[in-house]
Design a protein around this motif. Sequence first.
Motif, short mmCIF file in Angstrom:
data_model
loop_
_atom_site.label_atom_id
_atom_site.label_comp_id
_atom_site.label_asym_id
_atom_site.label_seq_id
_atom_site.Cartn_x
_atom_site.Cartn_y
_atom_site.Cartn_z
N ASN A 133 89.23 104.23 -52.91
CA ASN A 133 90.28 104.86 -51.93
C ASN A 133 90.11 104.30 -50.45
OD1 ASN A 133 91.37 106.48 -53.91
ND2 ASN A 133 90.30 108.15 -53.60
N ALA A 134 88.72 104.23 -50.27
CA ALA A 134 88.37 103.89 -48.84
C ALA A 134 88.79 102.38 -48.57
CB ALA A 134 86.73 103.77 -48.72
N LEU A 135 88.46 101.41 -49.71
CA LEU A 135 88.85 99.90 -49.58
C LEU A 135 90.13 99.74 -49.53
CD1 LEU A 135 86.14 98.40 -52.04
CD2 LEU A 135 86.31 98.39 -49.69
N LYS A 136 91.14 100.72 -50.36
CA LYS A 136 92.57 100.69 -50.27
C LYS A 136 93.00 100.71 -48.91
CE LYS A 136 96.37 102.54 -52.41
NZ LYS A 136 97.01 103.61 -53.67
N GLN A 137 92.53 101.95 -48.21
CA GLN A 137 92.97 102.32 -46.84
C GLN A 137 92.55 101.21 -45.92
OE1 GLN A 137 91.59 106.22 -45.68
NE2 GLN A 137 91.63 107.09 -47.62
N GLN A 138 91.47 100.52 -45.89
CA GLN A 138 91.10 99.70 -45.42
C GLN A 138 92.13 98.49 -45.41
OE1 GLN A 138 87.97 96.96 -46.30
NE2 GLN A 138 86.94 97.47 -44.08
N GLN A 139 92.49 98.19 -46.42
CA GLN A 139 93.31 97.04 -46.75
C GLN A 139 94.71 97.25 -46.22
OE1 GLN A 139 94.08 96.18 -51.15
NE2 GLN A 139 94.70 94.20 -50.51
N LYS A 141 95.24 99.35 -43.70
CA LYS A 141 95.30 99.02 -42.30
C LYS A 141 95.40 97.80 -41.68
CE LYS A 141 93.00 103.62 -40.84
NZ LYS A 141 92.12 104.12 -40.32
N GLN A 142 94.43 96.86 -42.43
CA GLN A 142 94.42 95.31 -42.25
C GLN A 142 95.61 94.68 -42.36
OE1 GLN A 142 91.45 94.01 -44.58
NE2 GLN A 142 89.80 94.53 -43.35
N SER A 143 96.65 95.22 -43.52
CA SER A 143 97.86 94.68 -43.73
C SER A 143 98.75 95.05 -42.36
CB SER A 143 98.55 95.03 -44.83
OG SER A 143 97.75 94.78 -46.00
N LEU A 144 98.64 96.25 -41.93
CA LEU A 144 99.54 96.57 -40.65
C LEU A 144 98.98 95.74 -39.35
CD1 LEU A 144 101.27 98.59 -39.42
CD2 LEU A 144 99.40 100.13 -39.20
N GLN A 145 97.63 95.69 -39.56
CA GLN A 145 97.17 94.83 -38.06
C GLN A 145 97.28 93.34 -38.14
OE1 GLN A 145 93.26 96.44 -38.16
NE2 GLN A 145 94.19 98.78 -37.78
N ASN A 146 97.87 92.99 -39.43
CA ASN A 146 98.04 91.48 -39.38
C ASN A 146 99.03 90.94 -38.32
OD1 ASN A 146 96.35 90.29 -41.25
ND2 ASN A 146 97.78 90.44 -43.22
N VAL A 147 99.52 91.84 -37.74
CA VAL A 147 100.72 91.41 -36.93
C VAL A 147 99.72 90.82 -35.83
CG1 VAL A 147 102.26 92.06 -35.17
CG2 VAL A 147 102.11 93.46 -37.26
N SER A 148 99.97 89.66 -35.46
CA SER A 148 99.04 88.82 -34.34
C SER A 148 99.56 89.06 -33.05
CB SER A 148 98.90 87.37 -34.77
OG SER A 148 98.45 86.78 -33.55
N GLY A 231 94.13 102.39 -35.16
CA GLY A 231 94.80 101.18 -35.79
C GLY A 231 96.16 101.37 -35.82
N TRP A 232 96.67 102.71 -36.27
CA TRP A 232 97.99 103.06 -36.76
C TRP A 232 98.76 103.03 -35.32
CZ3 TRP A 232 98.74 107.04 -33.10
CH2 TRP A 232 98.10 107.73 -32.74
N PHE A 233 98.34 103.07 -34.09
CA PHE A 233 98.93 103.08 -32.76
C PHE A 233 99.11 101.72 -32.39
CE2 PHE A 233 99.01 102.63 -28.16
CZ PHE A 233 99.97 103.39 -27.97
N TYR A 234 98.16 100.91 -32.66
CA TYR A 234 98.10 99.45 -32.27
C TYR A 234 99.16 98.71 -33.28
CZ TYR A 234 96.66 94.51 -32.52
OH TYR A 234 96.65 93.21 -32.21
#
Length: 252
Positions: A133-139, A141-148, A231-234
């Motif tokens: 579950n933790a790795l899924k949540q991290q992934q 968030k990373q997908s969301l933060q992929n916006v450069s 990360g959600w805000f960013y």
Amino acid sequence: MSNIKVTLDTRKIEQEIKKAAEKQMQEAKRQAEKEARNAIAKSIVEKQPIIEGVKMLDENSEEILKFLLTKRDKQESFFLYKEVPEGYEDGIIQILDTLQQYGKIFEYEGAIGGYFRVSLSPSALKYFENKKNALKQQQEKQSLQNVSINNLNATGSSFNFGTMSNSTLNSQNVISDLEKEIEKNGGEEKEELKDLLEQVKELCENIKTSEQLPKSKTLMNKLSNHLEKHGWFYGAVVNLIGTAVMEIMRQI
């Protein structure tokens, strides 16, 4: 006769003293070995990352925990040394010490006859599920933060919004949801996040009215400071900026 008895008593005392000294030495040796293993275990544990609140185990510890969970018949179980996965037999005690440092084992004890006893903690029973579950949540968030936003510090002619797929999102809905999220999860940075959101809203309006992407290095730096903790805000505010830019592009 009395001399013989005295001699025998003296020898018996000497033997008892010798046995006590040997026992003390053995105990000191065991304690030294235990302390050495604990030091190694502590070093291993400290190097492992925490992902979404879950302390990751090292590879060896995961392998042995998997074995313990597979072979156990209850929370406290007996295990055969000969069933330990191949290659781990000699180091099993060190790994059990390490698992204890992780908090996955309450206690363990070697036993005569090729068995050892282990008492697993509740967190051990749920470790692999929690890790997944933790790795899924991290992934996510990373997908969301992929916006450069690396190129947002440059001119409007060169920037990359990465994998943004929601460019037609209703900005007002996003802002409304963000304001609620700030109230709920903003913590000590709540007021700062509110101020940043106002600045982002102003930036988006400027983009729409001027049809250009202004340089906003200071704002972008402030947003980046909240990447790790919020990360959600960013991700949401960068999405807002991207939506404003996409609206301009559709008009070109």
